[in-house]
Design a protein around this motif. Structure first.
Motif, PDB file in Angstrom:
ATOM      1  N   UNK A   1       2.612 -21.549  29.822  1.00 41.60           N
ATOM      2  CA  UNK A   1       1.947 -20.237  29.823  1.00 41.60           C
ATOM      3  C   UNK A   1       2.943 -19.138  30.196  1.00 41.60           C
ATOM      4  N   UNK A   2       3.637 -19.336  31.329  1.00 45.10           N
ATOM      5  CA  UNK A   2       4.618 -18.346  31.772  1.00 45.10           C
ATOM      6  C   UNK A   2       5.776 -18.214  30.800  1.00 45.10           C
ATOM      7  N   UNK A   3       6.209 -19.353  30.248  1.00 40.18           N
ATOM      8  CA  UNK A   3       7.329 -19.329  29.295  1.00 40.18           C
ATOM      9  C   UNK A   3       6.961 -18.530  28.049  1.00 40.18           C
ATOM     10  N   UNK A   4       5.747 -18.770  27.541  1.00 37.43           N
ATOM     11  CA  UNK A   4       5.284 -18.056  26.350  1.00 37.43           C
ATOM     12  C   UNK A   4       5.111 -16.569  26.637  1.00 37.43           C
ATOM     13  N   UNK A   5       4.556 -16.271  27.805  1.00 38.75           N
ATOM     14  CA  UNK A   5       4.339 -14.867  28.182  1.00 38.75           C
ATOM     15  C   UNK A   5       5.662 -14.115  28.337  1.00 38.75           C
ATOM     16  N   UNK A   6       6.601 -14.700  29.073  1.00 40.11           N
ATOM     17  CA  UNK A   6       7.871 -14.020  29.312  1.00 40.11           C
ATOM     18  C   UNK A   6       8.693 -13.889  28.038  1.00 40.11           C
ATOM     19  N   UNK A   7       8.660 -14.928  27.209  1.00 42.44           N
ATOM     20  CA  UNK A   7       9.387 -14.863  25.943  1.00 42.44           C
ATOM     21  C   UNK A   7       8.845 -13.712  25.085  1.00 42.44           C
TER      22      UNK A   7
ATOM     23  N   UNK B   1       1.508  -9.613  25.683  1.00 42.47           N
ATOM     24  CA  UNK B   1       2.124 -10.910  26.009  1.00 42.47           C
ATOM     25  C   UNK B   1       1.165 -11.781  26.823  1.00 42.47           C
ATOM     26  N   UNK B   2       0.395 -11.163  27.726  1.00 41.99           N
ATOM     27  CA  UNK B   2      -0.551 -11.927  28.546  1.00 41.99           C
ATOM     28  C   UNK B   2      -1.710 -12.445  27.711  1.00 41.99           C
ATOM     29  N   UNK B   3      -2.225 -11.635  26.807  1.00 43.91           N
ATOM     30  CA  UNK B   3      -3.329 -12.059  25.943  1.00 43.91           C
ATOM     31  C   UNK B   3      -2.934 -13.265  25.095  1.00 43.91           C
TER      32      UNK B   3
ATOM     33  N   UNK C   1      21.382  -9.875  24.454  1.00 43.21           N
ATOM     34  CA  UNK C   1      20.092 -10.454  24.063  1.00 43.21           C
ATOM     35  C   UNK C   1      20.203 -11.977  24.019  1.00 43.21           C
ATOM     36  N   UNK C   2      19.170 -12.665  24.524  1.00 41.23           N
ATOM     37  CA  UNK C   2      19.212 -14.128  24.570  1.00 41.23           C
ATOM     38  C   UNK C   2      18.508 -14.789  23.397  1.00 41.23           C
ATOM     39  N   UNK C   3      17.464 -14.184  22.893  1.00 42.33           N
ATOM     40  CA  UNK C   3      16.681 -14.814  21.839  1.00 42.33           C
ATOM     41  C   UNK C   3      15.514 -15.597  22.417  1.00 42.33           C
ATOM     42  N   UNK C   4      14.484 -15.922  21.608  1.00 45.77           N
ATOM     43  CA  UNK C   4      13.264 -16.582  22.088  1.00 45.77           C
ATOM     44  C   UNK C   4      13.508 -17.910  22.793  1.00 45.77           C
ATOM     45  N   UNK C   5      14.386 -18.752  22.241  1.00 49.40           N
ATOM     46  CA  UNK C   5      14.629 -20.079  22.807  1.00 49.40           C
ATOM     47  C   UNK C   5      15.155 -20.040  24.230  1.00 49.40           C
ATOM     48  N   UNK C   6      16.168 -19.221  24.471  1.00 48.10           N
ATOM     49  CA  UNK C   6      16.761 -19.136  25.812  1.00 48.10           C
ATOM     50  C   UNK C   6      15.835 -18.427  26.788  1.00 48.10           C
ATOM     51  N   UNK C   7      15.056 -17.459  26.299  1.00 48.87           N
ATOM     52  CA  UNK C   7      14.068 -16.813  27.175  1.00 48.87           C
ATOM     53  C   UNK C   7      13.043 -17.839  27.650  1.00 48.87           C
ATOM     54  N   UNK C   8      12.576 -18.697  26.731  1.00 40.05           N
ATOM     55  CA  UNK C   8      11.599 -19.722  27.092  1.00 40.05           C
ATOM     56  C   UNK C   8      12.204 -20.757  28.030  1.00 40.05           C
ATOM     57  N   UNK C   9      13.467 -21.092  27.831  1.00 35.74           N
ATOM     58  CA  UNK C   9      14.141 -22.054  28.706  1.00 35.74           C
ATOM     59  C   UNK C   9      14.237 -21.502  30.126  1.00 35.74           C
ATOM     60  N   UNK C  10      14.693 -20.260  30.262  1.00 40.44           N
ATOM     61  CA  UNK C  10      14.822 -19.635  31.588  1.00 40.44           C
ATOM     62  C   UNK C  10      13.460 -19.525  32.270  1.00 40.44           C
ATOM     63  N   UNK C  11      12.440 -19.135  31.509  1.00 39.98           N
ATOM     64  CA  UNK C  11      11.097 -18.977  32.066  1.00 39.98           C
ATOM     65  C   UNK C  11      10.508 -20.330  32.472  1.00 39.98           C
ATOM     66  N   UNK C  12      10.754 -21.377  31.691  1.00 39.94           N
ATOM     67  CA  UNK C  12      10.237 -22.717  32.008  1.00 39.94           C
ATOM     68  C   UNK C  12      10.864 -23.254  33.291  1.00 39.94           C
TER      69      UNK C  12
END
Length: 320
Positions: free
Chosen positions: A199-205, A238-240, A120-131
């Motif tokens: 938008x994508x970072x927030x959605x994917x996270x 997540x999309x909403x 598991x990566x956690x919210x921060x790393x998920x947002x970094x990868x998505x950004x």
């Protein structure tokens, strides 16, 4: 060179630090499949959203009372073909965008995890990868989105195709924009598009965290396959959340790409929108947008998850 650094070198080349070793084409194929499928089904709603978004009351444009009225009016005046104006670049754009996004995102995520998909990566790393994936994807697909927007805004049935602002299709649009406006024209809307990376970072996270949390609750590995209803629920929620939080950038981006408007830049567009329409202007087209993006996201993620799981399972068996 010391023996310690010699022993470590091959690991760096073949392990976590070798980003290219984590590239899996299956993610790209699955992303393209999901993006194209959702686009072909829901393109008319995207076209209506674009027409609502650019309608500021100051340019000659069709007026619609609501979503149903827009659908009926376009169908009566322009036929079924009118509802699918811009579908070719939309399918290309959506397919390539989702394909690149899933490829980049999973490559970066796999690199961070060191190849261990159960970590598991956690919210921060998920947002970094998505950004990071979002920025790379936008660089590659922005010209396609410009053409798609402009084709959707050709209101008449018999437009003058000799005009530099009217286009026969995607290729003609790309060539005309490049000849008359250069690279700047093909990358109009890029700056607000960069804000759209959030938008994508927030959605994917949100999507990843919900999936991971659910699988951990079930005491299963976080990369375990879910049921159709579970994928649909997590994708929709997540999309909403992402759409509601970041919609204004889409209005600004669409207006900058519209051939009927002329702005000095992103800040000028923001000032004019607020001056003439107030806060409401930044949310024009939100209803048709949500009506489209939520089911589109659900279809895309459902197709992606099933295709990628199937292809990756096949690869794993072949490697054993």
């Amino acid at each position: 060179m010391s023996s310690a650094s010699t022993a470590m070198s091959p690991k760096k080349i073949n392990g976590k630090l070798n980003l290219f070793s984590h590239i899996k084409y299956e993610h790209m194929i699955a992303g393209i499949s999901g993006g194209v499928t959702s686009t072909l089904i829901l393109h008319p709603l995207d076209l209506i959203k674009i027409r609502f978004a650019v309608n500021d009351g100051r340019v000659a444009a069709p007026q619609y009372r609501g979503l149903g009225s827009a659908f009926v009016t376009i169908f009566r005046q322009e036929g079924i073909k009118g509802l699918y104006k811009g579908v070719t670049p939309n399918a290309w754009g959506s397919g390539s965008a989702w394909g690149f996004y899933f490829l980049f995102y999973n490559t970066i995520k796999g690199w961070i995890q060191g190849g261990n998909t159960t970590q598991a990566l956690g919210p921060g790393l998920h947002m970094l990868a998505a950004s990071e994936a979002g920025i790379l994807t936008l660089l590659m697909t922005n010209p396609i989105w410009v053409v798609k927007t402009r084709l959707c805004l050709q209101y008449e049935n018999n437009v003058d195709l000799t005009s530099t602002k009217n286009y026969r299709g995607m290729t003609d649009g790309l060539l005309k924009i490049y000849r008359t406006e250069g690279l700047r024209g093909l990358y109009s809307g890029f700056v607000p598009g960069m804000f759209g990376v959030s938008h994508g970072a927030l959605q994917f996270m949100t999507y990843e965290e919900m999936k991971n949390g659910y699988n951990q609750y079930r005491k299963l590995p976080i990369d375990s396959k879910l049921t159709t209803s579970e994928y649909l629920t997590f994708a929709a929620v997540s999309k909403l959340i992402a759409a509601a939080a970041t919609y204004p950038y889409q209005v600004i981006r669409t207006r900058l790409q519209d051939q009927h408007h002329s702005y000095k830049g992103t800040w000028d567009c923001i000032k004019q929108t607020y001056r003439f329409e107030g806060i409401v202007g930044f949310y024009k087209g939100l209803k048709p947008n949500l009506t489209r993006v939520v089911p589109a996201c659900c279809i895309t993620f459902l197709v992606y998850e099933n295709v990628s799981h199937s292809m990756l399972s096949k690869r794993k068996k072949e490697e054993q």
